[in-house]
Design a protein around this motif. Structure first.
Motif, PDB file in Angstrom:
ATOM      1  N   ILE A 120      -7.710  15.627 -14.331  1.00  0.00           N
ATOM      2  CA  ILE A 120      -8.011  16.058 -12.996  1.00  0.00           C
ATOM      3  C   ILE A 120      -7.369  14.670 -12.057  1.00  0.00           C
ATOM      4  O   ILE A 120      -8.102  13.607 -12.123  1.00  0.00           O
ATOM      5  N   VAL A 121      -6.728  15.168 -11.179  1.00  0.00           N
ATOM      6  CA  VAL A 121      -6.100  14.137 -10.343  1.00  0.00           C
ATOM      7  C   VAL A 121      -6.494  14.837  -8.665  1.00  0.00           C
ATOM      8  O   VAL A 121      -6.237  16.123  -8.468  1.00  0.00           O
ATOM      9  N   ALA A 122      -7.033  13.893  -7.781  1.00  0.00           N
ATOM     10  CA  ALA A 122      -7.367  14.149  -6.700  1.00  0.00           C
ATOM     11  C   ALA A 122      -6.122  14.936  -5.771  1.00  0.00           C
ATOM     12  O   ALA A 122      -4.880  14.451  -5.933  1.00  0.00           O
ATOM     13  N   ILE A 123      -6.537  15.940  -4.941  1.00  0.00           N
ATOM     14  CA  ILE A 123      -5.382  16.390  -4.196  1.00  0.00           C
ATOM     15  C   ILE A 123      -4.945  15.278  -3.272  1.00  0.00           C
ATOM     16  O   ILE A 123      -3.726  15.546  -2.895  1.00  0.00           O
ATOM     17  N   SER A 124      -5.727  14.675  -2.770  1.00  0.00           N
ATOM     18  CA  SER A 124      -4.964  13.501  -1.950  1.00  0.00           C
ATOM     19  C   SER A 124      -4.170  12.562  -2.762  1.00  0.00           C
ATOM     20  O   SER A 124      -3.066  12.205  -2.159  1.00  0.00           O
ATOM     21  N   THR A 125      -4.495  12.204  -3.866  1.00  0.00           N
ATOM     22  CA  THR A 125      -3.394  11.644  -4.815  1.00  0.00           C
ATOM     23  C   THR A 125      -2.281  12.256  -4.954  1.00  0.00           C
ATOM     24  O   THR A 125      -1.080  11.721  -4.811  1.00  0.00           O
ATOM     25  N   ALA A 126      -2.280  13.399  -5.325  1.00  0.00           N
ATOM     26  CA  ALA A 126      -1.028  14.464  -5.772  1.00  0.00           C
ATOM     27  C   ALA A 126      -0.377  14.564  -4.507  1.00  0.00           C
ATOM     28  O   ALA A 126       0.926  14.508  -4.480  1.00  0.00           O
ATOM     29  N   ALA A 173       4.641  13.062  -1.761  1.00  0.00           N
ATOM     30  CA  ALA A 173       5.571  12.641  -0.534  1.00  0.00           C
ATOM     31  C   ALA A 173       6.239  11.210  -1.059  1.00  0.00           C
ATOM     32  O   ALA A 173       7.378  11.053  -0.637  1.00  0.00           O
ATOM     33  N   GLY A 174       5.628  10.348  -1.996  1.00  0.00           N
ATOM     34  CA  GLY A 174       6.548   9.266  -2.311  1.00  0.00           C
ATOM     35  C   GLY A 174       7.574   9.494  -3.098  1.00  0.00           C
ATOM     36  O   GLY A 174       8.759   8.937  -3.099  1.00  0.00           O
ATOM     37  N   GLY A 222       0.841  -1.269  -0.110  1.00  0.00           N
ATOM     38  CA  GLY A 222      -0.020   0.104  -0.221  1.00  0.00           C
ATOM     39  C   GLY A 222       0.790   1.140  -0.053  1.00  0.00           C
ATOM     40  O   GLY A 222       2.127   1.288  -0.249  1.00  0.00           O
ATOM     41  N   PRO A 223       0.305   2.512   0.166  1.00  0.00           N
ATOM     42  CA  PRO A 223       0.899   3.647   0.058  1.00  0.00           C
ATOM     43  C   PRO A 223       2.026   3.629   1.406  1.00  0.00           C
ATOM     44  O   PRO A 223       1.745   3.153   2.503  1.00  0.00           O
ATOM     45  N   SER A 224       3.120   4.490   1.346  1.00  0.00           N
ATOM     46  CA  SER A 224       4.021   4.551   2.185  1.00  0.00           C
ATOM     47  C   SER A 224       3.544   5.347   3.357  1.00  0.00           C
ATOM     48  O   SER A 224       2.410   6.170   3.316  1.00  0.00           O
ATOM     49  N   ILE A 225       4.212   5.460   4.490  1.00  0.00           N
ATOM     50  CA  ILE A 225       3.788   5.878   5.782  1.00  0.00           C
ATOM     51  C   ILE A 225       3.653   7.531   5.246  1.00  0.00           C
ATOM     52  O   ILE A 225       2.781   8.316   5.622  1.00  0.00           O
ATOM     53  N   GLU A 283       0.298   9.971   5.630  1.00  0.00           N
ATOM     54  CA  GLU A 283       0.313  11.359   6.453  1.00  0.00           C
ATOM     55  C   GLU A 283      -0.160  12.436   5.442  1.00  0.00           C
ATOM     56  O   GLU A 283      -0.752  13.262   5.996  1.00  0.00           O
ATOM     57  N   ALA A 284       0.565  12.436   4.221  1.00  0.00           N
ATOM     58  CA  ALA A 284       0.207  13.621   3.378  1.00  0.00           C
ATOM     59  C   ALA A 284      -1.257  13.541   3.112  1.00  0.00           C
ATOM     60  O   ALA A 284      -1.872  14.617   2.875  1.00  0.00           O
ATOM     61  N   ILE A 285      -1.904  12.486   2.929  1.00  0.00           N
ATOM     62  CA  ILE A 285      -3.170  12.285   2.661  1.00  0.00           C
ATOM     63  C   ILE A 285      -4.027  12.684   3.800  1.00  0.00           C
ATOM     64  O   ILE A 285      -5.085  13.649   3.329  1.00  0.00           O
ATOM     65  N   ALA A 286      -3.771  12.498   4.741  1.00  0.00           N
ATOM     66  CA  ALA A 286      -4.533  13.015   6.089  1.00  0.00           C
ATOM     67  C   ALA A 286      -4.271  14.523   6.053  1.00  0.00           C
ATOM     68  O   ALA A 286      -5.330  15.128   6.546  1.00  0.00           O
ATOM     69  N   LYS A 287      -3.190  15.213   5.756  1.00  0.00           N
ATOM     70  CA  LYS A 287      -3.070  16.588   5.899  1.00  0.00           C
ATOM     71  C   LYS A 287      -3.834  17.203   5.153  1.00  0.00           C
ATOM     72  O   LYS A 287      -4.310  18.389   5.133  1.00  0.00           O
TER      73      LYS A 287
END
Length: 436
Positions: free
Chosen positions: A298-304, A309-310, A85-88, A92-96
């Protein structure tokens, strides 16, 4: 029903093919002019040229976009997803940025593009960020082939490239891989003097094998003027070979595709790059108005945020590459000890195994053991593709594989009954109350 299953054409895949052909026709003016005459013929061509496509064990549509598995005991190693899955830092970036999801915000997308461009030494205007790389792959083919400009692909290889060419009513030439699993670039060049595009998956899907960078450079230098070389590097991070992105930086007629679905573990978040010089970026405008600025762009800001971060994490790629390589080596060593034959040279998070019988039947047997493995390709019908999962998942795979390999093949009638039931289950799940 069974006649449809034998040909690999289901109601769902037929409607998808028909719909895709219609979309392409309305998006491209030159194509739309002949729509009434060509639609039926193009749909037939797309279905026919799809014969090289892999099929899911249960008869579902081809592609690596995941499958619906309701079995709570299932080990799913079929879609080349990353079990980590996504890295830590990505999580964390998604949560922010979650609280900012109420507004349109392209700042995060721009930051991702700039970060990647800086890392790869690319000038502004050479990178476009999309929700996944599947869409950009299709667009790269749509913009460069036509009924008069053929598409050249390897065989076997990832089927989406050939399918996109067929939707454009382009002649698709399938060129067998070399004995080492590389794309035979000289044979690809010789296939047609007027090719519009050459599609190379590197590492190749489904074999995981590499085409040497020198071969790609040779093809770029010797191809017909005006044609493009499309290089799908979805699995590049798992390999130790050089990327072809430097060819884009040199303003060659090259398009490189990258994704965050594989080593970055973001398949469900959907993020991918279309990397090409500005002239080839501009050709996407032929597909439809605003393709690169809205809609599929269009890319979701959570994805970006997760992608950036990755990219900024220097440990992610080498760490995950080693994890994958170690687990892959472990299972292949086990196969060697047991005398199983597999395609050598994989540098990806999957490999192909010869099961000495139709791969579809073997996959159906594995499903009965709660192990969902990958599909087969027409060019290698007795091989199945295995995704590298966690060590625990691969240990369960070994037990099931040995049992199924040593079990007599099921009869064609029993296999078709299994496919028929599976198809009907999926058909019953469709919601026809919604309009498209």
């Amino acid at each position: 029903m069974k006649d449809y299953l034998k040909t690999g054409l289901s109601r769902r895949s037929f409607m998808r093919t028909l719909g895709a052909a219609s979309v392409a026709a309305t998006a491209l003016p030159v194509f739309a002019a002949d729509q009434q005459q060509q639609n039926a013929a193009c749909t037939t061509t797309a279905a026919g040229q799809g014969q090289g496509r892999g099929r899911r064990p249960g008869g579902g549509d081809a592609g690596d976009m995941g499958e619906r598995v309701v079995d709570p005991l299932a080990v799913v190693i079929s879609s080349n997803e990353n079990p980590l899955g996504p890295s830590i830092p990505a999580r964390e970036a998604i949560a922010k940025v979650g609280a900012l999801g109420g507004r349109y915000n392209q700042q995060y997308k721009s930051e991702t593009v700039k970060t990647f461009s800086d890392i790869m030494g690319l000038k502004p205007g050479y990178v476009n960020f999309f929700p996944g790389s599947g869409g950009p792959l299709s667009l790269s083919i749509y913009a460069n082939v036509s009924p008069n400009l053929p598409l050249i692909v390897g065989d076997p290889s990832y089927e989406s490239g050939a399918s996109a060419g067929a939707r454009m009513c382009a002649k698709v030439f399938r060129i067998p891989l070399t004995a080492s699993g590389a794309h035979d670039v000289k044979a690809m060049l010789a296939a047609s003097p007027i090719a519009g595009a050459y599609y190379i998956t590197n590492p190749n899907n489904p074999t995981g094998t590499m085409t040497p960078k020198a071969d790609i450079v040779w093809l770029v230098k010797n191809k017909p003027a005006g044609s493009v070389v499309v290089i799908d590097e979805a699995y590049h991070h798992f390999s130790n070979d050089d990327s072809s992105i430097d060819l884009v930086a040199q303003d060659q007629d090259v398009i490189v595709l990258r994704t965050f679905s594989k080593i970055y573990g973001m398949a469900g978040l959907r993020g991918g790059f279309y990397i090409a010089k500005p002239e080839l970026q501009a050709k996407l405008g032929q597909i439809g108005v605003g393709v690169t600025t809205n809609g599929s762009g269009i890319v979701a800001i959570s994805t970006a945020a997760a992608a950036t971060a990755g990219l900024k994490d220097p440990t992610l790629i080498p760490t995950r590459r080693k994890i994958n390589a170690d687990i892959r080596a472990n299972v292949l060593e086990w196969m060697d000890k047991n005398g199983y034959n597999y395609m050598k040279g994989s540098q990806a998070n999957f490999f192909q195994v010869d099961v000495k019988r139709p791969g579809k039947q073997f996959a159906a047997q594995m499903t009965q053991e709660h192990i969902h493995i990958g599909r087969t390709w027409t060019a290698m019908p007795n091989y199945v593709r295995i995704t590298v999962g966690t060590q625990e998942e691969m240990d369960k795979f070994k037990v099931a594989f040995k049992k199924c390999y040593e079990t007599a093949p099921i009869t064609e009638s029993a296999h078709l009954d299994f496919l028929d039931r599976n198809f009907q289950d999926h058909y019953n799940e469709l919601d026809f109350s919604r309009s498209a």
